[in-house]
Structures are given as structure tokens and as C-alpha cells.
Design an enzyme around this catalytic site. Structure first.
Site, PDB file in Angstrom:
ATOM      1  N   LYS A  98       0.835  -1.190   0.000  1.00 57.65           N
ATOM      2  CA  LYS A  98       0.000   0.000   0.000  1.00 57.65           C
ATOM      3  C   LYS A  98       0.871   1.242   0.000  1.00 57.65           C
ATOM      4  O   LYS A  98       1.869   1.313   0.717  1.00 57.65           O
ATOM      5  CB  LYS A  98      -0.912  -0.019   1.238  1.00 57.65           C
ATOM      6  CG  LYS A  98      -1.975   1.063   1.265  1.00 57.65           C
ATOM      7  CD  LYS A  98      -2.947   0.816   2.410  1.00 57.65           C
ATOM      8  CE  LYS A  98      -4.065   1.860   2.412  1.00 57.65           C
ATOM      9  NZ  LYS A  98      -5.067   1.602   3.463  1.00 57.65           N
ATOM     10  N   SER A 173      -9.393   2.698   1.775  1.00 62.28           N
ATOM     11  CA  SER A 173      -8.250   3.299   1.117  1.00 62.28           C
ATOM     12  C   SER A 173      -7.302   2.301   0.477  1.00 62.28           C
ATOM     13  O   SER A 173      -6.407   2.677  -0.276  1.00 62.28           O
ATOM     14  CB  SER A 173      -7.475   4.165   2.124  1.00 62.28           C
ATOM     15  OG  SER A 173      -6.973   3.388   3.182  1.00 62.28           O
ATOM     16  N   SER A 197     -10.913   0.534   5.665  1.00 62.52           N
ATOM     17  CA  SER A 197     -10.040   0.578   4.496  1.00 62.52           C
ATOM     18  C   SER A 197      -9.462  -0.752   4.064  1.00 62.52           C
ATOM     19  O   SER A 197      -8.854  -0.844   3.001  1.00 62.52           O
ATOM     20  CB  SER A 197      -8.900   1.572   4.744  1.00 62.52           C
ATOM     21  OG  SER A 197      -9.400   2.889   4.785  1.00 62.52           O
TER      22      SER A 197
END
Length: 502
Positions: A98, A173, A197
Site C-alpha cells: 500500500k 483506502s 479501508s
């Protein structure tokens, strides 16, 4: 030198095993095949790089690519296997991290123009653990600006598109991770979850995401290591693969003061087992506290019925979540100001309006505000604890909506109720965050338009493995996660729930 968003000139189609087969094989099976030397790490990495080259332009999930470095690491992984040395559980598996997680020598932007050219000199702890387990880094996955919100779009790389409908959001996210997994560009990925997320993009992309118990996966470096609202965790296409990743990510670390002592090995091994007799609570709207679109409720009904068919005792019930809204909004605003307050002072013009708003909300907080949130959360904890004395599991929608129009900053309304901020439509996930309970998003159904919908499986305090076992059982019963997005398949065909192609 790292190659950013580019591939070298080799022909990635020379892999001995078909690319589709390698790219959609489970991480557990793929890792075992590499260890048995049935397929090489270089073949596996090559197939995934070719899939990224072919599919990523459509979805924009992997935003920084280090292809040459990955191929070099794959060759080293194969050479190490030839020596007969002991290798880690993820040996030779490609991963991407990420873009909120620092990667030494690889650009990490946080989805912000402020950090567009930033190259860290050290790895985040989750990256470190994946590498130590033998995983091979391919690059970074896209995030919203500073990871704020469940819609992956930023000014550095643009939006990540939903592979089941390119006009829709991939969530966030960890949206880049979710889309990349759905498209066979990665077998496993890391992510993080404050208000949903890991769970929301799993739901939107028909993959699996686990929000572990706070402290289950240690975090370092971390500006607020004593906080428990934000957690790191794994994503994959199957529950077993999520458990495999968790077995690597979990376990204590002296740099993380709240890290739980249970070793990661506790999450390794089979998840099968009899779930008959489990007492399961189901709530379509979190006890009437959140609006949920009818399409989502309808898509989840067969999943709830499947628990009953597996021998579970299912009834409608939900713990009293009063106060959870205030706890989340206060703690999140405080966290945003702590993490990004200095950016507001120095780069206000470069920050999105929602980012500015949330940081300023943090600055308006007072000591009594924080104290009240603590009292409310303590009362919430005990109500939920008592609820799980009656029930073994709680089933809920992950998201209140199906994947929405990618051009929108967030859904304007849910089931006729207006959403006032970018956070409101995420309440079905963020209300669970503040309980401290582990929560899993598992593929559960599709809307009439063919959009994925995930089921949220919540367990008692620190009972992560129980949640994984339940998720595994419903995954096997439904097989919804086996449906692939057409954009990811050669020839553009879709895969039905029984595995046949059309």
C-alpha cells in the site's frame, strides 16, 4: 535503479505455465508449488508482471512498479531453493505494498503531491515482515490522498477503477490492493484500516480483507503507537490466503508497544472445521442505526441463509452501538490532526477540501471531548462484550452501498438518506472499528448490475481465528469469490460461480 510504471523489453509470455492459471491460483497453492519446484519464482513473478502490463492500464491499481528488481529477486529466490535451504512461507510470491507503507528505495507518495517524489530509506514493519517471509516486491498500490476516505483517487496517480465495472469506484483506502487482487495482478497484498479501508475495498472488488484485532499486526514507525483505531492487515482472494498472510504479519515486536504476544504461527494451518451450533446474529442495518441500500441487503440475504444451512443458529440481533459514532469521529479527527497538522500549516493549498476539514475538526477538539470519547468507548466495549456472551458471531453489511460512480467524491445519499460528509456512508464499517473486534469482509453476492457485495463477519474481542474460520466456511458454501472480472481475463470472458466461462 527502480523502473517506475514501466516494463523491461522481455517477453513475459514465455512462462511454462499459463499466465491465467498462475495469476489466479491461490497464494497458498502457489507458495507450495514454488517450494516443491513445480514452478519457479521467476515464472510466477513474470506471469504477474505480464498481467499488470496487460490489465493495469484499465484499472490503475499498481502505481509504482519495480519490475527489474522483482525479476532479480525472483532469480535469487530460485537459486536459494536449489541449495535446499529452509525458506519462508511466502517464498517467491509477488506482493505489492500500500502506498501509505514506506518501502526502502521505492517511491512512497501517500497519494499526495506533497510527497510525489519521496523515496524512503527504510521499510515499514509490515513490508519488512513480508520480505522476511520470502515475498518479492513488485511495487506499490494506489490510495486516496493521505489514505483518507474509502474512494481511491488522488492528484498524483488518478483514480483506481473497479474491475467489475470500470465506471465505478474500487473503494479504499486499500483500493489499489483490492483491484489488483481481483485482476490477478497479485496473489496477496497488505493494507490498513481505520474506518473500513481493508474491508470496504475487499467488498467492492470481490476479494477478502481482514481488519485484525488492534495490536495483532504491529506497526512501526507510527506517530501514535498507543492508538488502537488504525490497524494494518492482509488482503487476498481467499480466506486461507488472508490467514497465510496474517501468520507472517502477526506477532510481537519491541518497536510496537501494544503488539499482542500471540505468534503469527497461531494463524497458520487449515481453517476447516464444523461450524454447526454457532450462535449467529445478523443485522442488515446495524440495529437500525445506518441506512443500507436495498440492493446490498438483497445481495446479502443468501449469505445469511447459508449460515443457517451450515447448521448455525441465526437470528436478527445487534449490540447497542450508541456512542460509537462520536467515538470514531473524535478519535479520527484527533488522529488526522496529529498525523497531518503540520501539512495543513505548510501546504494547505495542496490538500483536498475533505482532508483540510478533517484536520481542522481535530484542531477544534478539547480535552473534555477526548475524555468523553474514552468514556463512551469503554461503555461500548462492555456492551459488545456482553453481546458476545450470547452470540459467537455478528454478521453485517461491509458497506452501505454497492460500488458507486467513480466521478463522485462519495455517495450523496444512501437509501434516501443524505450523506453530509465523506465519512457518513462508511458507518457500517467504522462503527465496528471502535469496538476493537476483528472483522472480515468476505465475498457474498452481486447486485442486479453485477457489482460485488461483501459480508462483514465480526467476532468477539481478539478472536481473529474464529472470524477466519467462519469466513472460510461461508466462502466454501457460496463460492462467490471465484467470479472473476472480465477485464482481467484473456478474451474478456467472465467466470460463473461454478467456475465455467461464458
Amino acid at each position: 535503479m527502480n523502473s517506475m510504471n514501466s516494463m523491461n523489453s522481455m517477453n513475459y509470455m514465455n512462462a511454462a505455465v499459463g499466465a491465467d492459471e498462475l495469476c489466479f491460483r491461490s497464494a497458498t497453492e502457489l507458495a507450495a508449488a514454488i517450494r516443491r519446484r513445480e514452478v519457479s519464482a521467476r515464472e510466477v513473478v513474470t506471469a504477474h508482471l505480464e498481467q499488470i502490463e496487460r490489465v493495469n492500464p484499465a484499472v490503475n491499481a499498481v502505481v509504482t512498479l519495480v519490475a527489474d528488481q522483482a525479476l532479480e529477486e525472483a532469480a535469487k529466490a530460485d537459486a536459494l531453493l536449489m541449495t535446499g535451504a529452509e525458506v519462508g512461507p511466502l517464498h517467491g510470491l509477488p506482493v505489492a505494498h500500500k502506498d501509505l507503507h514506506d518501502t526502502a528505495g521505492i517511491r512512497t507518495t501517500y497519494g499526495s503531491p506533497i510527497f510525489a517524489d519521496r523515496v524512503p530509506d527504510r521499510d515499514h514493519l509490515v513490508v519488512e515482515r513480508l520480505k522476511n517471509a520470502g515475498a518479492i516486491t513488485l511495487g506499490k498500490t494506489n490510495v486516496p490522498e493521505l489514505g483518507m476516505g474509502s474512494h481511491t483517487v488522488n492528484k498524483v496517480f488518478g483514480p483506481t477503477r473497479n474491475p467489475y465495472d470500470l465506471s465505478r469506484s474500487a473503494g479504499g483506502s486499500s483500493g489499489g490492493a483490492g483491484a489488483a487482487l481481483a485482476c490477478g495482478m497479485l496473489p496477496v497484498a497488505d493494507g490498513s484500516d481505520t474506518g473500513g479501508s481493508l474491508r470496504n475495498p475487499a467488498s467492492f472488488n470481490n476479494v477478502v480483507g481482514l481488519r485484525p484485532s488492534p495490536g495483532r499486526v504491529p506497526s512501526w514507525p507510527d506517530k501514535a503507537p498507543w492508538g488502537q483505531l488504525s490497524v494494518k492487515g492482509p488482503m487476498a482472494r481467499t480466506v486461507s490466503d488472508v490467514a497465510l498472510a496474517l501468520s507472517v504479519l502477526a506477532g510481537p515486536d519491541p518497536r510496537s508497544p501494544l503488539a499482542l504476544e500471540t505468534p503469527g504461527s497461531a494463524f497458520a494451518g487449515p481453517l476447516d472445521g464444523d461450524v454447526r451450533g454457532l450462535r449467529v446474529a445478523w443485522s442488515a442495518d446495524l440495529g437500525g442505526t445506518v441506512p443500507v441500500d436495498a440492493e446490498v441487503r438483497d445481495a446479502l440475504r443468501p449469505a445469511v441463509e447459508a449460515f443457517a444451512s451450515l447448521g448455525c443458529e441465526v437470528e436478527e440481533a445487534c449490540p447497542d452501538l450508541s456512542g460509537a459514532d462520536e467515538v470514531f469521529l473524535v478519535q479520527r479527527a484527533w488522529q488526522m490532526e496529529l498525523a497531518y497538522g503540520s501539512l495543513l500549516d505548510e501546504h494547505r493549498h495542496a490538500l483536498a477540501p475533505d482532508v483540510v476539514w478533517n484536520i481542522e475538526e481535530g484542531r477544534r477538539l478539547t480535552g473534555p471531548d477526548l475524555g468523553r470519547a474514552q468514556l463512551l468507548q469503554t461503555a461500548l466495549y462492555h456492551r459488545v462484550r456482553e453481546f458476545f456472551e450470547t452470540y459467537d458471531l455478528l454478521l453485517l453489511p461491509v458497506s452501505q452501498v454497492a460500488p458507486f460512480d467513480i466521478r463522485l467524491p462519495y455517495p450523496a445519499s444512501v437509501d434516501g438518506t443524505a450523506m453530509e460528509t465523506y465519512l457518513d456512508w462508511m458507518r457500517s464499517a467504522y462503527l465496528i472499528s471502535v469496538t476493537g473486534c476483528p472483522a472480515l469482509s468476505v465475498p457474498a453476492g452481486f447486485t442486479s448490475e453485477g457489482l460485488p457485495v461483501g459480508l462483514q463477519v465480526v467476532g468477539p474481542h481478539r478472536q481473529d481465528r474464529s472470524v477466519l474460520r467462519a469466513g472460510y466456511a461461508i466462502e466454501r458454501a457460496l463460492r462467490t469469490g471465484e467470479r472473476r472480472p472480465p477485464v482481467a481475463l484473456r478474451g474478456g470472458s467472465s467466470v460463473a460461480l461454478d467456475g465455467s466461462r461464458s
